[in-house]
Scaffold this motif. Structure first.
Motif, short mmCIF file in Angstrom:
data_model
loop_
_atom_site.label_atom_id
_atom_site.label_comp_id
_atom_site.label_asym_id
_atom_site.label_seq_id
_atom_site.Cartn_x
_atom_site.Cartn_y
_atom_site.Cartn_z
N PRO A 112 0.93 -1.29 0.14
CA PRO A 112 -0.08 0.05 -0.11
C PRO A 112 0.81 1.15 -0.07
O PRO A 112 0.29 2.38 -0.94
CB PRO A 112 -0.90 -0.22 1.18
CG PRO A 112 -1.00 -1.63 1.45
CD PRO A 112 0.43 -2.25 0.98
N HIS A 113 1.87 1.24 0.71
CA HIS A 113 2.72 2.47 0.64
C HIS A 113 3.64 2.82 -0.51
O HIS A 113 4.31 3.73 -0.76
CB HIS A 113 3.87 2.42 1.94
CG HIS A 113 3.33 2.77 3.22
ND1 HIS A 113 3.87 3.14 4.24
CD2 HIS A 113 2.03 3.08 3.47
CE1 HIS A 113 3.20 3.58 5.25
NE2 HIS A 113 1.85 3.36 4.82
N ASP B 263 -1.96 -6.61 4.97
CA ASP B 263 -1.18 -5.83 3.94
C ASP B 263 -0.36 -4.53 4.28
O ASP B 263 0.34 -4.12 3.69
CB ASP B 263 -1.72 -5.90 2.54
CG ASP B 263 -1.91 -6.97 1.93
OD1 ASP B 263 -1.35 -8.15 2.29
OD2 ASP B 263 -2.70 -7.30 1.08
N PHE B 264 -1.13 -4.10 5.35
CA PHE B 264 -0.62 -2.53 5.79
C PHE B 264 0.42 -2.70 6.84
O PHE B 264 0.48 -3.25 7.89
CB PHE B 264 -1.96 -1.89 6.53
CG PHE B 264 -2.86 -1.70 5.31
CD1 PHE B 264 -2.92 0.03 4.57
CD2 PHE B 264 -3.90 -2.38 4.91
CE1 PHE B 264 -3.73 0.06 3.59
CE2 PHE B 264 -4.88 -1.99 3.76
CZ PHE B 264 -4.79 -0.66 3.37
N ASP C 260 2.28 5.85 8.33
CA ASP C 260 1.80 6.59 7.25
C ASP C 260 2.34 8.05 7.20
O ASP C 260 2.32 8.90 6.29
CB ASP C 260 0.38 6.69 7.42
CG ASP C 260 -0.39 5.33 7.06
OD1 ASP C 260 0.36 4.27 6.67
OD2 ASP C 260 -1.75 5.22 7.04
N VAL D 38 -3.10 6.35 0.72
CA VAL D 38 -3.23 5.25 1.71
C VAL D 38 -4.37 5.58 2.69
O VAL D 38 -4.98 4.42 3.02
CB VAL D 38 -1.85 5.23 2.34
CG1 VAL D 38 -1.96 4.14 3.73
CG2 VAL D 38 -0.82 4.75 1.56
N ARG E 154 -7.04 2.66 3.55
CA ARG E 154 -7.58 2.21 4.80
C ARG E 154 -9.10 2.48 5.24
O ARG E 154 -9.87 1.54 5.91
CB ARG E 154 -6.65 3.22 5.98
CG ARG E 154 -5.24 2.60 6.01
CD ARG E 154 -4.61 3.33 7.16
NE ARG E 154 -2.89 3.23 7.16
CZ ARG E 154 -2.48 2.01 7.76
NH1 ARG E 154 -3.16 1.18 8.17
NH2 ARG E 154 -1.20 2.09 7.73
#
Length: 434
Positions: free
Chosen positions: A196-197, A223-224, A230, A241, A245
């Motif tokens: 995700p990042h 997955d985060f 963040d 992101v 979420r």
């Protein structure tokens, strides 16, 4: 008088023409050459049809073309009716603004199976590009895999997931809208090698995914990274992101929406399988090394799918006689300079990166380089020589005035609520100008 030929009528081409007008005033004549009879490049055939506010930038390009010193020369293929070398003989500067219209090759076993489609083809199909009007994607598929975590992948998913009513006000072409109305797609899966990042999806476009009438995005909490991480992201990425979420929250609340859009992060396609057509994909799980590069873990799983859209980037097609970087898929250049009198701009210069607006400073920079290199110009024939060459060869170019007639015809044939119904056949475009 300086004479400049620009090959390609997309954003990079028009921003370069605008820069030339501002730099040289009336002491320049610019010919914008395009192989299609219609201008504006990816604004017309690349930007999603439901993003009309972005397409509106073409009005700025139109103002550039209304000046006496900028001319649109459509329906002319460089390399066929005229060569780059001939243009170099006729013009003080030749600028390649051809963009990157070709898909990067999906180099895995099974990528040649029917049902595997590049994003350039799929986007061109629903946007009415003449090259892709007969694509006929297999929309009887119930499950579609989209390879890539960028905005093009988002566009593809959104177009597949929307209802007919959600296309109101768009200029999606009729043949695509009719086909999508009968679509059987129930599941859409994004496949991205990283997490995700590391996505390349921008906030506005990603946020649209959570507002679809019949589709629901799904992400996996595992997955985060920790939410505190963040804060280390740049603001735009942090907003993206945050949307992801938020999708976690939407998913936990449940939905009866019939189409599921899933994000498979840390997932690398390794093979596409099927008996004469796409039936499934073999995917390897990945992990990130210390440099945030993805590495295969050896763990694999199967993903059922009957259609695959590869959104892994684009390449500029080579042109005979022009130095080319095959590894990067762009023309070989130093700050836009290729050879004396020959330049490139936009994606043809830097590869497929940046937004439409990125092409503006790029265009102005290349005109500064041209000014430095050619001085006052005036030693070549320019458009008079091109017109002479076309007369000798029986080439009849499409003018901007012709394009306005084509546009009027497209507006007249639009379905209710749509700004236009594009012609998808070049012969029909030519006929509409008469």
């Amino acid at each position: 008088m300086r004479h400049i030929a620009i090959i390609g009528s997309g954003p990079a081409g028009y921003y370069s023409a605008e820069a030339a007008q501002k730099k040289f005033g009336e002491d320049v004549a610019v010919d914008i050459i395009d192989r299609l009879p219609v201008p504006f490049g990816l604004i017309r055939t690349g930007v999603a049809p439901d993003h009309q506010s972005i397409k509106a930038v073409s009005r700025r390009y139109e103002k550039t073309n209304l000046g006496d010193n900028v001319r649109f020369v459509g329906n002319v293929t460089v390399g066929d009716q005229v060569s780059v070398a001939e243009l170099q003989d006729l013009y003080d500067a030749v600028v390649l603004a051809t963009g990157a219209p070709n898909d990067r090759v999906l180099d895995i076993p099974g990528s040649d199976l029917p049902g595997v489609i590049g994003s350039a083809a799929f986007v061109g199909w629903y946007n009415g590009h003449p090259d892709f009007k007969d694509l006929a994607p297999p929309l009887d598929a119930t499950s579609v895999a989209i390879i890539g975590n960028g905005n093009v992948a988002l566009d593809v998913a959104r177009i597949l997931a929307k209802t007919e009513d959600e296309f109101a006000g768009s200029d999606i072409v009729g043949h695509a809208l009719d086909a999508l109305k009968d679509s059987k797609v129930e599941k859409i899966t994004f496949l991205g090698r990283r997490g995700p990042h590391q996505i390349a999806m921008t906030p506005k476009e990603l946020g649209e995914l959570g507002q679809l009438e019949r589709a629901m995005p799904h992400v996996a909490a595992e997955d985060f990274p920790d939410i505190g991480d963040d804060a280390m992201l740049e603001p735009g990425m942090r907003k993206s992101v945050t949307h992801l979420r938020d999708f976690l929250t939407l998913d936990s609340e449940g939905t009866d929406k019939p189409v599921k859009i899933s994000f498979d992060f840390f997932a690398m396609p390794v093979e596409i399988q099927g008996d004469g057509k796409v039936e499934k994909m073999i995917v390897e799980k990945t992990a990130l090394d210390k440099d945030l590069r993805s590495q295969g873990t050896g763990e694999r799983y199967e993903l059922d799918c009957q259609m695959v859209v590869s959104c892994i980037g684009y390449r500029t097609p080579p042109i005979e006689g022009v130095p080319y970087e095959h590894g990067r898929g762009r023309f070989a250049n130093s700050e836009g300079r290729i050879l004396p009198g020959l330049y490139c701009v936009g994606w043809a210069r830097r590869g497929p990166s940046g937004t439409i607006g990125t092409n503006k400073p790029d265009g102005f920079a290349i005109v500064d380089a041209i000014a430095e290199d050619i001085g006052a110009g005036g030693r070549k024939e320019g458009r008079a020589g091109l017109d002479r060459l076309f007369a000798e060869r029986g080439v009849e170019a499409v003018t901007f005035r012709d394009w306005k007639k084509i546009e009027e015809a497209e507006i007249a044939r639009a379905r209710e609520g749509s700004p236009r119904e594009k012609f998808t056949d070049i012969a029909d475009m030519i006929a509409a100008r008469d």
